[in-house]
Scaffold this active site. Structure first.
Site, PDB file in Angstrom:
ATOM      1  N   GLU A  91      66.823  43.015  45.936  1.00  0.00           N
ATOM      2  CA  GLU A  91      65.847  41.907  45.875  1.00  0.00           C
ATOM      3  C   GLU A  91      66.323  40.717  46.720  1.00  0.00           C
ATOM      4  O   GLU A  91      65.511  40.046  47.363  1.00  0.00           O
ATOM      5  CB  GLU A  91      65.609  41.459  44.419  1.00  0.00           C
ATOM      6  N   PRO A 101      38.628  46.415  45.840  1.00  0.00           N
ATOM      7  CA  PRO A 101      38.248  46.535  44.437  1.00  0.00           C
ATOM      8  C   PRO A 101      38.328  45.199  43.686  1.00  0.00           C
ATOM      9  O   PRO A 101      39.127  44.329  44.045  1.00  0.00           O
ATOM     10  CB  PRO A 101      39.272  47.519  43.859  1.00  0.00           C
TER      11      PRO A 101
HETATM   12  P1  ATP Z   1      35.322  47.944  42.009  1.00  0.00           P
HETATM   13  O1  ATP Z   1      35.159  47.981  43.499  1.00  0.00           O
HETATM   14  O2  ATP Z   1      36.683  48.271  41.570  1.00  0.00           O
HETATM   15  O3  ATP Z   1      34.235  48.684  41.267  1.00  0.00           O
HETATM   16  P2  ATP Z   1      33.958  45.417  41.718  1.00  0.00           P
HETATM   17  O4  ATP Z   1      33.995  44.766  43.041  1.00  0.00           O
HETATM   18  O5  ATP Z   1      32.676  46.087  41.320  1.00  0.00           O
HETATM   19  O6  ATP Z   1      35.180  46.393  41.560  1.00  0.00           O
HETATM   20  P3  ATP Z   1      33.564  43.916  39.341  1.00  0.00           P
HETATM   21  O7  ATP Z   1      33.569  45.103  38.422  1.00  0.00           O
HETATM   22  O8  ATP Z   1      32.251  43.315  39.652  1.00  0.00           O
HETATM   23  O9  ATP Z   1      34.333  44.301  40.663  1.00  0.00           O
HETATM   24  O10 ATP Z   1      34.526  42.781  38.806  1.00  0.00           O
HETATM   25  C1  ATP Z   1      35.396  42.996  37.699  1.00  0.00           C
HETATM   26  C2  ATP Z   1      35.494  41.732  36.885  1.00  0.00           C
HETATM   27  O11 ATP Z   1      36.137  40.707  37.637  1.00  0.00           O
HETATM   28  C3  ATP Z   1      34.145  41.147  36.495  1.00  0.00           C
HETATM   29  O12 ATP Z   1      33.654  41.712  35.317  1.00  0.00           O
HETATM   30  C4  ATP Z   1      34.480  39.681  36.325  1.00  0.00           C
HETATM   31  O13 ATP Z   1      35.022  39.445  35.051  1.00  0.00           O
HETATM   32  C5  ATP Z   1      35.586  39.441  37.339  1.00  0.00           C
HETATM   33  N1  ATP Z   1      35.085  38.857  38.592  1.00  0.00           N
HETATM   34  C6  ATP Z   1      35.193  39.385  39.829  1.00  0.00           C
HETATM   35  N2  ATP Z   1      34.647  38.578  40.747  1.00  0.00           N
HETATM   36  C7  ATP Z   1      34.160  37.516  40.081  1.00  0.00           C
HETATM   37  C8  ATP Z   1      33.463  36.327  40.473  1.00  0.00           C
HETATM   38  N3  ATP Z   1      33.163  36.094  41.745  1.00  0.00           N
HETATM   39  N4  ATP Z   1      33.129  35.440  39.511  1.00  0.00           N
HETATM   40  C9  ATP Z   1      33.431  35.672  38.222  1.00  0.00           C
HETATM   41  N5  ATP Z   1      34.077  36.766  37.793  1.00  0.00           N
HETATM   42  C10 ATP Z   1      34.444  37.679  38.696  1.00  0.00           C
END
Ligand code: ATP
Length: 517
Positions: free
Chosen positions: A346, A128
């Protein structure tokens, strides 16, 4: 909504008056003296008009995911995210891989002329918060496509047929608004393997999704992107060529990617000139993009709270702890006896992790945070893709060392090891079921085998955790002086950093050989 309520009010008034006026034609005892025939007709006509108007503005039944229906009336422009690949830090290989898809959307005629079929389904999988949704949005942004978001769980309904209908509606909307990207988050909610025990509604929804995937893309420029944390659970039919056949793993960022992500999330923030983003990236091994974004934001919030005009490394350190260990409790009501136990617990973790060289310990604390009464803040000291059996075993030993220290010191164990036990058991389970590291043999065990042979699997897991626990106990016994000293210092100072730990450790360290698994 307000307008609808006002019309409803007048409609009710109209219905009551019209009913009385109509009845007065048949029942002479009802008096409507003030009304002439024409007035009565007018009241009835107004009521009928109100009724027709009320039904014309009545909401359509919810048959599509809420997110879609809420987008329904908004302009097309609003569905087009203004996120581009510039906003996605790191992940260079993935962006490169997606270039072909982007080119297909931007120059679809080129491919169609050649009779080329471009993969219509892309599956992002991985832990995630690693940027799967962000990437999908960026693909839409780069191609000026409509972005249709739906979460797998939104299709899961009690009533047979509703989920399938929602899938149809989603694809219809996508075709209407092409070029478009359909993004289905948590696709495992509808796409898990079908079997005799699975429920009818879910199967129908999945079947509909398969039908839709097969049925479009001759003329429409629609790309479907799915995302999941559990690709292993997905039905094979979904992963077949022609459906979600491009699988892209989006993992936690490495040190260079972390640096870039932190740069993206701090470039609008006033940073202290001495703050080194590279160092922050090194301190955050194993964290996801979402956690890094959260840390940058928390650091800014902490700076505001402390009336600072710039963000320094101090705020970032506090933010890392806040994100990893939870909120610090200001006036915790911890009894002295509990404080003692937590200090030894800890200290046990820190001591055994240090002896076995498991991860880099940054801090030990017995200041309660979140639900934990104490914690050891540690990171792997380098990016690791492969772990040996011994390293996994050492990790379990480190996790069980908190409880071992409690038993060693107080001859009594507490509930404080709940989280450690979960993590240790999970690693041992993976060793047995996925990595072939048990006497069950060098093989991976599938879900069906696991379900029907859990007793023998449990015995194997127990063998590993029992051995690790006695290893932890013997390390603690051998180094009881260090344990005592660490715990004592923790009780006095509540927090020990890496340097203070090293001083105590080096002073009382004894040579010991732990090369067993
Ligand atoms: P999930 O599997 O929980 O749905 P996901 O993989 O879809 O998560 P995102 O929702 O795309 O994750 O990422 C959450 C936030 O993390 C983004 O809105 C962004 O702010 C930040 N983020 C994650 N990866 C990057 C990246 N490679 N560059 C910039 N920001 C990032």
């Amino acid at each position: 909504m307000k307008k609808k309520k006002v019309i409803f009010f007048f409609l009710i008034l109209g219905i009551i008056s019209s009913t009385i006026l109509i009845l007065s034609w048949f029942i002479p005892s009802i008096e409507t003296e003030g009304f002439r025939f024409g007035d009565k007709l007018l009241v009835i006509a107004i009521t009928i008009s109100l009724l027709i108007y009320y039904y014309s503005i009545k909401e359509k039944p919810q048959l599509m995911p809420s997110i879609l229906s809420s987008e329904k009336d908004t302009s097309k422009e609003k569905d087009k995210p203004n996120v581009s690949f510039k906003d996605v830090a790191g992940l260079e290989e993935i962006k490169e891989e997606l270039q072909e898809t982007i080119d297909f959307i931007n120059n679809s005629y080129k491919y169609k002329k050649m009779g080329a079929k471009i993969p219509k389904g892309i599956l992002f999988h991985g832990p995630p918060g690693t940027g799967k949704t962000l990437l999908a949005k960026a693909v839409a942004g780069e191609t000026n496509s409509t972005f249709l978001y739906a979460s797998g769980s939104e299709f899961v309904e009690k009533y047979v047929g509703v989920g399938a209908k929602r899938v149809r509606t989603l694809f219809e909307k996508a075709k209407k608004e092409a070029p478009s990207i359909i993004f289905i988050d948590e696709i495992d909610a509808i796409g898990t393997k079908r079997n005799s025990e699975s429920n009818n509604e879910k199967d129908q929804t999945l079947n509909q999704l398969l039908v839709e995937l097969d049925g479009f893309n001759t003329n429409e420029t629609v790309i479907v992107i799915g995302a999941t944390n559990r690709i292993d659970l997905l039905d094979e039919a979904l992963l077949r060529p022609g459906r979600f056949d491009r699988h892209i793993y989006v993992g936690n960022p490495n040190v260079r990617a972390r640096e870039k992500i932190l740069e993206v999330h701090t470039n609008n923030k006033p940073l202290d000139k001495s703050l080194n983003i590279k160092d922050l990236a090194k301190k955050t091994t194993g964290l996801s993009g979402a956690q890094l974004a959260n840390i940058a934001n928390e650091a800014a919030i902490i700076a505001v709270r402390n009336n600072k005009t710039i963000i320094t490394v101090k705020e970032f350190d506090a933010a890392i702890e806040r994100v990893l260990a939870g909120l610090e409790l200001k006036n915790p009501n911890v009894m002295m006896k509990e404080k003692n136990i937590v200090a030894f617990h800890e200290a046990g973790h820190a001591l055994v992790s240090k002896v076995l060289d498991v991860d880099l310990i940054q801090k030990i604390s017995i200041v309660p945070r979140g639900q934990a009464l104490g914690y050891v803040l540690k990171f792997p000291d380098e990016e690791r893709y492969l772990l040996t059996e011994r390293e996994l075993f050492y990790r379990i030993t480190g996790l069980l060392a908190g409880r071992a220290a409690e038993e060693y010191k107080f001859k009594e164990i507490t509930t404080g090891a709940k989280d450690d036990l979960n993590k240790a058991t999970e690693i041992a389970r993976e060793m047995v079921c996925s990595y072939g590291m048990s006497s069950l043999g060098t093989l991976a065990l599938d879900e069906v085998y696991i379900r029907y042979n859990y007793d023998s699997i449990r015995q194997e897991i127990k063998k590993i955790t029992d051995k690790a626990y006695s290893e932890a106990l013997s390390i603690i016994d051998e180094n009881s002086e260090i344990l005592q000293k660490l715990a004592q210092t923790l009780i006095e100072k509540e927090i020990l950093d890496k340097e203070e730990l090293d001083v105590i450790y080096n002073k009382y360290q004894k040579p010991f050989n732990y090369a067993t698994t």
